[in-house]
Design a protein around this motif. Structure first.
Motif, PDB file in Angstrom:
ATOM      1  N   ASN A 172      21.999   3.313 -24.008  1.00 31.58           N
ATOM      2  CA  ASN A 172      23.178   3.379 -24.871  1.00 31.58           C
ATOM      3  C   ASN A 172      23.222   2.104 -25.686  1.00 31.58           C
ATOM      4  OD1 ASN A 172      24.696   5.815 -23.876  1.00 31.58           O
ATOM      5  ND2 ASN A 172      24.336   4.714 -21.994  1.00 31.58           N
ATOM      6  N   PHE A 173      23.294   2.249 -26.992  1.00 34.92           N
ATOM      7  CA  PHE A 173      23.302   1.081 -27.857  1.00 34.92           C
ATOM      8  C   PHE A 173      24.435   1.245 -28.858  1.00 34.92           C
ATOM      9  CE2 PHE A 173      21.454  -1.362 -31.503  1.00 34.92           C
ATOM     10  CZ  PHE A 173      21.537  -2.597 -30.897  1.00 34.92           C
ATOM     11  N   LEU A 174      25.413   0.350 -28.823  1.00 38.06           N
ATOM     12  CA  LEU A 174      26.587   0.423 -29.684  1.00 38.06           C
ATOM     13  C   LEU A 174      26.746  -0.902 -30.418  1.00 38.06           C
ATOM     14  CD1 LEU A 174      29.297   1.758 -30.590  1.00 38.06           C
ATOM     15  CD2 LEU A 174      30.310   0.763 -28.536  1.00 38.06           C
ATOM     16  N   PHE A 175      26.889  -0.805 -31.722  1.00 41.67           N
ATOM     17  CA  PHE A 175      27.150  -2.018 -32.490  1.00 41.67           C
ATOM     18  C   PHE A 175      28.005  -1.667 -33.692  1.00 41.67           C
ATOM     19  CE2 PHE A 175      23.233  -0.336 -34.262  1.00 41.67           C
ATOM     20  CZ  PHE A 175      23.395  -0.481 -35.633  1.00 41.67           C
ATOM     21  N   GLY A 176      28.597  -2.653 -34.297  1.00 38.91           N
ATOM     22  CA  GLY A 176      29.435  -2.445 -35.460  1.00 38.91           C
ATOM     23  C   GLY A 176      29.715  -3.764 -36.132  1.00 38.91           C
ATOM     24  N   GLY A 177      30.456  -3.683 -37.213  1.00 39.65           N
ATOM     25  CA  GLY A 177      30.785  -4.891 -37.944  1.00 39.65           C
ATOM     26  C   GLY A 177      31.388  -4.559 -39.286  1.00 39.65           C
ATOM     27  N   THR A 178      31.205  -5.456 -40.209  1.00 39.65           N
ATOM     28  CA  THR A 178      31.700  -5.280 -41.569  1.00 39.65           C
ATOM     29  C   THR A 178      30.516  -5.324 -42.520  1.00 39.65           C
ATOM     30  OG1 THR A 178      33.694  -6.482 -40.931  1.00 39.65           O
ATOM     31  CG2 THR A 178      33.336  -6.161 -43.272  1.00 39.65           C
ATOM     32  N   HIS A 179      30.436  -4.318 -43.392  1.00 39.02           N
ATOM     33  CA  HIS A 179      29.338  -4.265 -44.355  1.00 39.02           C
ATOM     34  C   HIS A 179      29.451  -5.460 -45.305  1.00 39.02           C
ATOM     35  CE1 HIS A 179      26.765  -2.909 -47.610  1.00 39.02           C
ATOM     36  NE2 HIS A 179      26.248  -2.044 -46.733  1.00 39.02           N
ATOM     37  N   PRO A 180      28.354  -6.199 -45.510  1.00 43.24           N
ATOM     38  CA  PRO A 180      28.441  -7.424 -46.309  1.00 43.24           C
ATOM     39  C   PRO A 180      28.758  -7.196 -47.789  1.00 43.24           C
ATOM     40  CG  PRO A 180      26.168  -6.960 -45.695  1.00 43.24           C
ATOM     41  CD  PRO A 180      27.025  -5.992 -44.954  1.00 43.24           C
ATOM     42  N   ASP A 181      28.424  -6.019 -48.310  1.00 42.92           N
ATOM     43  CA  ASP A 181      28.672  -5.750 -49.733  1.00 42.92           C
ATOM     44  C   ASP A 181      30.044  -5.152 -50.000  1.00 42.92           C
ATOM     45  OD1 ASP A 181      26.122  -6.693 -50.358  1.00 42.92           O
ATOM     46  OD2 ASP A 181      25.233  -4.695 -50.120  1.00 42.92           O
TER      47      ASP A 181
ATOM     48  N   GLU B  65      33.657  -2.952 -45.709  1.00 44.16           N
ATOM     49  CA  GLU B  65      34.148  -1.821 -44.925  1.00 44.16           C
ATOM     50  C   GLU B  65      33.618  -1.937 -43.503  1.00 44.16           C
ATOM     51  OE1 GLU B  65      33.657   2.059 -46.541  1.00 44.16           O
ATOM     52  OE2 GLU B  65      33.942   1.363 -48.584  1.00 44.16           O
ATOM     53  N   TYR B  66      34.451  -1.500 -42.537  1.00 43.36           N
ATOM     54  CA  TYR B  66      34.031  -1.499 -41.141  1.00 43.36           C
ATOM     55  C   TYR B  66      33.025  -0.379 -40.909  1.00 43.36           C
ATOM     56  CZ  TYR B  66      38.001  -4.532 -40.204  1.00 43.36           C
ATOM     57  OH  TYR B  66      38.882  -5.575 -40.205  1.00 43.36           O
ATOM     58  N   PHE B  67      32.099  -0.608 -39.993  1.00 48.57           N
ATOM     59  CA  PHE B  67      31.163   0.439 -39.604  1.00 48.57           C
ATOM     60  C   PHE B  67      30.873   0.307 -38.116  1.00 48.57           C
ATOM     61  CE2 PHE B  67      28.381  -3.131 -40.273  1.00 48.57           C
ATOM     62  CZ  PHE B  67      27.409  -2.992 -39.299  1.00 48.57           C
TER      63      PHE B  67
END
Length: 47
Positions: A24-33, A36-38
């Protein structure tokens, strides 16, 4: 790791591995351009 540790102490009560190769691999963050959250969740099947 937990099952391996318990197997030393209570071998007869520890379950065998079930899908020991599942990942199980979960990651996220904010798109640099766009700022927007992803999120991304990836599940590899059992082996």
């Amino acid at each position: 790791m937990i099952f391996a540790a318990l197997s030393s102490a209570i071998r007869e009560r520890v379950a065998a591995a079930s899908g020991g190769t599942a990942c199980n691999f979960l990651f996220g963050g904010t798109h640099p351009d766009t700022d927007e959250y992803f999120t991304n969740y990836h599940l590899e099947g059992c082996g």
